[in-house]
Design an enzyme around this catalytic site. Structure first.
Site, PDB file in Angstrom:
ATOM      1  N   GLU A 135      -2.985   7.692  -5.991  1.00  0.00           N
ATOM      2  CA  GLU A 135      -2.984   6.916  -7.229  1.00  0.00           C
ATOM      3  C   GLU A 135      -3.964   7.472  -8.259  1.00  0.00           C
ATOM      4  OE1 GLU A 135      -3.428   2.797  -6.110  1.00  0.00           O
ATOM      5  OE2 GLU A 135      -1.402   2.731  -5.247  1.00  0.00           O
ATOM      6  N   ARG A 155       0.849  -1.186   0.000  1.00  0.00           N
ATOM      7  CA  ARG A 155       0.000   0.000   0.000  1.00  0.00           C
ATOM      8  C   ARG A 155       0.884   1.234   0.000  1.00  0.00           C
ATOM      9  NH1 ARG A 155      -3.112  -2.875  -1.716  1.00  0.00           N
ATOM     10  NH2 ARG A 155      -5.229  -3.379  -1.051  1.00  0.00           N
ATOM     11  N   HIS A 186      -0.072   0.143  -9.830  1.00  0.00           N
ATOM     12  CA  HIS A 186      -0.823  -0.733  -8.918  1.00  0.00           C
ATOM     13  C   HIS A 186      -1.410  -1.929  -9.679  1.00  0.00           C
ATOM     14  CE1 HIS A 186      -3.292  -0.740  -4.916  1.00  0.00           C
ATOM     15  NE2 HIS A 186      -2.943  -1.964  -5.296  1.00  0.00           N
TER      16      HIS A 186
END
Length: 316
Positions: A262, A233, A289
């Site tokens: 993000e 994370r 991601h």
């Protein structure tokens, strides 16, 4: 009475088929649902299956007056108030087993790309530049790798190093025993990881304990010339402190699949400046991601989550 289930993100068809044909549910598969619209419709559902865009807060859970379970595609439980859901008798399931191998392979691949300068070399060859010495790589063999967090993905990442001539150390504050099949992994304290490892990989959940955990103080304790990998994370790491460590050379490089923000379209002026600095480093590998984002993991996550829902059957 037929139970209605809402699925708010892309899933493999086998999950929908299983809910309908094996469990007799009525499924609404609507990936356009956001948090605002969910507030108005969640009361109609006995179960909801979500990914990272949906936040299951106590207030939203209360709106789900018929809710019997919450299914999380993947691993991160920071988007669900798990304790509150459990207090209300609502089952909560996630599926980290489904994408553990994908994350491990991605982490391993990023590391090899960094050490062997694969991404840099690829760009130059495509631009008709041929400089072999400039792209001389560094071998993984003989290095000491530290894994922080030996859960599903950490264990899978450790497995990848067997036979590579690498010393593997691991620290997990909450795991009393490591799996027998990775007996080559040495159990050590965090201080040993920071002091001795050439490469440190994070495999942790985002909690109040881990948020902004990797900061300047943490990084200064690392062995000079260390490489940092984060596929867990983004908010576990203080990005500005990582940039500073890269600028001074204390960090030799970094492999980052996750970030504090993000959503580039939402960057503040300060964030744009910060990320521009990060993106400019040639010794940093960046991906959006997607470590756990493979075709195989899409199916694996669906299988795991379906089995957990079937075994729990909280919606019956």
């Amino acid at each position: 009475m037929i139970s209605r289930i809402l699925v708010t993100d892309k899933v493999h068809p086998l999950l929908i088929d299983g809910l309908v044909h094996e469990l007799g549910c009525e499924v609404d598969y609507d990936t356009s649902v956001d948090n605002h619209r969910l507030d108005d419709i969640i009361c109609h559902y006995a179960g909801i299956i979500i990914n990272s865009k949906i936040l299951m807060t106590p207030e939203r859970i209360d709106r789900g007056k018929n809710l019997r379970f919450i299914g999380r595609l993947g691993s991160g439980m920071e988007i669900i108030d798990v304790e509150y859901a459990k207090k209300k008798g609502i089952g909560v399931y996630n599926s980290p087993e489904g994408n553990r191998n994908a994350v491990a392979e991605h982490s391993f691949g990023m590391l090899l790309c960094l050490l062997h300068k694969i991404c840099l070399a690829d760009v130059e060859v495509r631009n008709f530049h041929w400089d072999r010495e400039k792209h001389r790589g560094v071998e993984l063999k003989g290095k000491t790798v530290g894994i922080i967090g030996l859960g599903h993905t950490g264990t899978s990442f450790a497995e990848k190093f067997e036979g590579w001539g690498v010393r593997v150390l691991a620290f997990d504050k909450y795991r009393e025993q490591f799996p027998d099949h990775i007996s080559f992994v040495e159990r050590v304290e965090l201080e040993t990881i920071l002091k001795e490892c050439d490469i440190i990989s994070l495999h942790l959940p985002l909690t109040s304990e881990t948020s902004q955990w990797v900061d300047s103080t943490w990084l200064k304790k690392c062995r000079p010339g260390c490489i940092l990998i984060n596929t867990s994370r983004g908010s576990i790491v203080n990005t500005r402190d990582v940039i500073q460590a890269l600028q001074t050379g204390h960090l030799l490089g970094a492999c980052l699949d996750v970030f504090e923000n993000e959503k580039p379209e939402s960057f503040s002026a300060s964030e744009k400046e910060m990320y521009a600095l990060l993106y400019d480093f040639k010794n940093v590998i960046l991906t959006p991601h997607v470590a756990g984002w493979t075709y195989e993991s899409l199916e694996g996550i669906a299988k795991i989550l379906l089995e957990k829902i079937k075994n729990g059957r909280h919606f019956v």
